[in-house]
Design an enzyme around this catalytic site. Structure first.
Site, PDB file in Angstrom:
ATOM      1  N   ARG A  32      36.414 -41.466  83.551  1.00 48.88           N
ATOM      2  CA  ARG A  32      35.322 -41.572  82.225  1.00 48.88           C
ATOM      3  C   ARG A  32      33.967 -41.819  82.915  1.00 48.88           C
ATOM      4  O   ARG A  32      32.979 -41.664  82.296  1.00 48.88           O
ATOM      5  CB  ARG A  32      35.396 -42.784  81.879  1.00 48.88           C
ATOM      6  CG  ARG A  32      34.478 -43.441  80.023  1.00 48.88           C
ATOM      7  CD  ARG A  32      35.587 -44.891  79.719  1.00 48.88           C
ATOM      8  NE  ARG A  32      36.484 -46.090  80.138  1.00 48.88           N
ATOM      9  CZ  ARG A  32      36.015 -46.658  81.088  1.00 48.88           C
ATOM     10  NH1 ARG A  32      34.908 -46.962  81.396  1.00 48.88           N
ATOM     11  NH2 ARG A  32      36.941 -47.698  81.669  1.00 48.88           N
ATOM     12  N   ASP A  72      16.794 -33.920  67.152  1.00 46.82           N
ATOM     13  CA  ASP A  72      18.443 -33.304  67.188  1.00 46.82           C
ATOM     14  C   ASP A  72      18.074 -31.576  66.475  1.00 46.82           C
ATOM     15  O   ASP A  72      17.278 -30.393  66.465  1.00 46.82           O
ATOM     16  CB  ASP A  72      18.810 -34.011  65.374  1.00 46.82           C
ATOM     17  CG  ASP A  72      19.912 -33.012  65.771  1.00 46.82           C
ATOM     18  OD1 ASP A  72      20.442 -31.615  66.107  1.00 46.82           O
ATOM     19  OD2 ASP A  72      21.354 -33.890  64.660  1.00 46.82           O
ATOM     20  N   TYR A  99      20.536 -34.500  59.282  1.00 42.57           N
ATOM     21  CA  TYR A  99      22.224 -34.527  59.226  1.00 42.57           C
ATOM     22  C   TYR A  99      22.797 -35.404  58.038  1.00 42.57           C
ATOM     23  O   TYR A  99      21.919 -36.604  58.826  1.00 42.57           O
ATOM     24  CB  TYR A  99      22.747 -34.012  60.491  1.00 42.57           C
ATOM     25  CG  TYR A  99      24.153 -33.902  60.406  1.00 42.57           C
ATOM     26  CD1 TYR A  99      24.704 -33.298  60.270  1.00 42.57           C
ATOM     27  CD2 TYR A  99      24.387 -35.706  61.106  1.00 42.57           C
ATOM     28  CE1 TYR A  99      25.907 -32.881  60.007  1.00 42.57           C
ATOM     29  CE2 TYR A  99      26.371 -34.658  60.908  1.00 42.57           C
ATOM     30  CZ  TYR A  99      26.801 -34.086  60.593  1.00 42.57           C
ATOM     31  OH  TYR A  99      28.110 -34.325  61.099  1.00 42.57           O
TER      32      TYR A  99
HETATM   33  C1  LIG Z   1      26.976 -30.780  63.098  1.00 44.47           C
HETATM   34  C2  LIG Z   1      25.752 -31.674  63.063  1.00 44.47           C
HETATM   35  C3  LIG Z   1      25.409 -33.207  63.806  1.00 44.47           C
HETATM   36  C4  LIG Z   1      27.298 -34.113  64.153  1.00 44.47           C
HETATM   37  O1  LIG Z   1      27.892 -32.844  64.874  1.00 44.47           O
HETATM   38  P1  LIG Z   1      29.437 -33.057  64.807  1.00 44.47           P
HETATM   39  O2  LIG Z   1      29.148 -32.504  66.468  1.00 44.47           O
HETATM   40  O3  LIG Z   1      29.959 -32.823  63.675  1.00 44.47           O
HETATM   41  O4  LIG Z   1      29.405 -34.961  65.717  1.00 44.47           O
HETATM   42  C5  LIG Z   1      24.263 -33.933  64.231  1.00 44.47           C
HETATM   43  N1  LIG Z   1      23.745 -33.032  64.282  1.00 44.47           N
HETATM   44  C6  LIG Z   1      22.971 -31.620  63.915  1.00 44.47           C
HETATM   45  C7  LIG Z   1      21.521 -31.330  62.992  1.00 44.47           C
HETATM   46  C8  LIG Z   1      24.737 -31.699  62.865  1.00 44.47           C
HETATM   47  O5  LIG Z   1      24.599 -29.937  61.925  1.00 44.47           O
END
Ligand SMILES: *Cc1c(COP(=O)(O)O)cnc(C)c1O
Length: 363
Positions: free
Chosen positions: A49, A171, A100
């Site tokens: 972990r 993001d 998202y």
């Molecule tokens: C898909 C996505 C997420 C979440 O990711 P997962 O791998 O599905 O948990 C977060 N931000 C954006 C912009 C995404 O497209």
């Protein structure tokens, strides 16, 4: 491999070259897939972990591409949750109106529980975002946003946030570090859904957070590392190994899918069945509106159901082109038109993609 020893390598080379052990005669060329829960005592890591050599290989590659230190996590949402955990109790988060949906729903739930407050902003309106920053704990940016493909001036927003002591999380899932490096633009934390472009084959879930090389960045990294170990949302070594394998072709996948997307966006502008095309001018995501108006969900559903090459499915960033009416997803904000189809353009032949989409739009 130490990319800093000689002339800095291009990102196109680093996606291929990083995350490998130093050359040793007779040893494997690629990163090892290490499946273990524990290690012989008295080494740097004693339990899985806390660390795994396959994680380290992927983290070396992604960290170098983003210009910081990466931590791999079990999914993009684990990365979103980790970044949001940096907001103190009662802190205010400035967040895009449309982003998202998992991020927005998480923030709404945490707000309902009295843990944070939020201010929703149009990220394309730099002045409005800056006006919302005073007293905030974190600015959350997506650029381009999902699925409206709005583009924020990340550098200007990060500079304003820094002046006010506001943490900036970006993001970077849609742009990838090949098209945008938020840490260089002044962000504190970069979040990835590795599930999408970085791994690129729609066969795994994985996430990552990346922090910068400054002292403050390293302190954030240590907080996030500790949190990963204690919260336990750790990545599977198999997924991580596959993601690193996928990352090797990121540059050429993005080159082809971006070229396909640019040409499709150009042609869709002229299409009689398409009322609006959203395309940020880079990357491989395009959103279109179809039918009689913003509420025409049926028209959009018919198009998505009629394609044969385009895969009717959620998610994005894989080698295969995908189409989805986003408002199907619970939690999708209502500023997203019911008639909006999100296209994740893949690496297939561009003419095949065009013919298939054109036929579905005309059906
Ligand atoms: C898909 C996505 C997420 C979440 O990711 P997962 O791998 O599905 O948990 C977060 N931000 C954006 C912009 C995404 O497209």
């Amino acid at each position: 491999m130490d990319a800093g020893e000689r002339t800095p390598l291009s990102p196109n080379t680093r996606v291929v070259a990083l995350g490998r052990a130093d050359p040793t005669p007779g040893e494997q060329v690629g990163a090892p897939l290490v499946l273990t829960s524990t290690y012989h005592a008295d080494g740097p890591v004693n339990y899985a972990r806390g660390g795994n050599p396959t994680w380290s290989a992927f983290e070396e590659a992604l960290g170098s591409l983003e210009g910081g230190d990466a931590l791999v996590l079990a999914s993009g949402m684990a990365a979103v949750a980790a970044a949001l955990s940096l907001v103190p109790h009662g802190g205010r988060v400035v967040v895009p109106t449309a982003a998202y949906n998992g991020t927005l729903v998480t923030l709404a739930d945490r707000e309902a529980a009295g843990e944070v407050t939020t201010t929703a902003v149009d990220v394309t309106d730099t002045d409005a975002v800056v006006a919302a920053l005073d007293g905030a704990a974190m600015l959350w940016v997506e650029s381009p946003t999902n699925p409206l493909l709005d583009v924020a001036d990340v550098a200007a927003l990060a500079a304003a946030a820094r002046e006010r002591g506001v943490l900036v999380a970006v993001d970077n899932t849609f742009a990838t570090p090949l098209l945008q490096r938020p840490l260089e633009l002044g962000a504190d934390v970069v979040v990835h859904s590795v599930t999408k472009y970085l791994s690129g084959h729609s066969d795994l879930l994985l996430g990552a957070v990346v922090t910068g090389p400054s002292e403050a960045g390293r302190a954030l990294h240590e907080r996030l590392r500790r949190q990963r170990q204690l919260h336990g949302a750790v990545a599977g070594p198999m997924e991580t190994w596959l993601a690193l394998r996928g990352l090797r072709t990121l540059a050429i996948r993005l080159e082809r899918s971006s070229a396909n997307a640019a040409e499709l966006a150009r042609r869709l502008e002229e299409h009689p069945a398409v009322s609006r095309v959203r395309y940020p001018g880079f990357g491989a995501m395009v959103s279109i509106e179809v039918g009689a108006g913003p509420h025409d969900a049926d028209a959009a559903e018919r198009v998505a159901a009629a394609t044969r090459v385009w895969v009717h499915s959620t998610s994005l960033g894989g080698v295969e082109s995908q189409i989805e009416r986003r408002r199907r997803q619970p939690g999708e904000p209502d500023v997203v038109p019911e008639s909006l189809l999100r296209l994740s353009v893949g690496i297939e032949d561009g003419e095949d993609l065009w013919r298939d989409l054109d036929a579905a739009l005309r059906a």
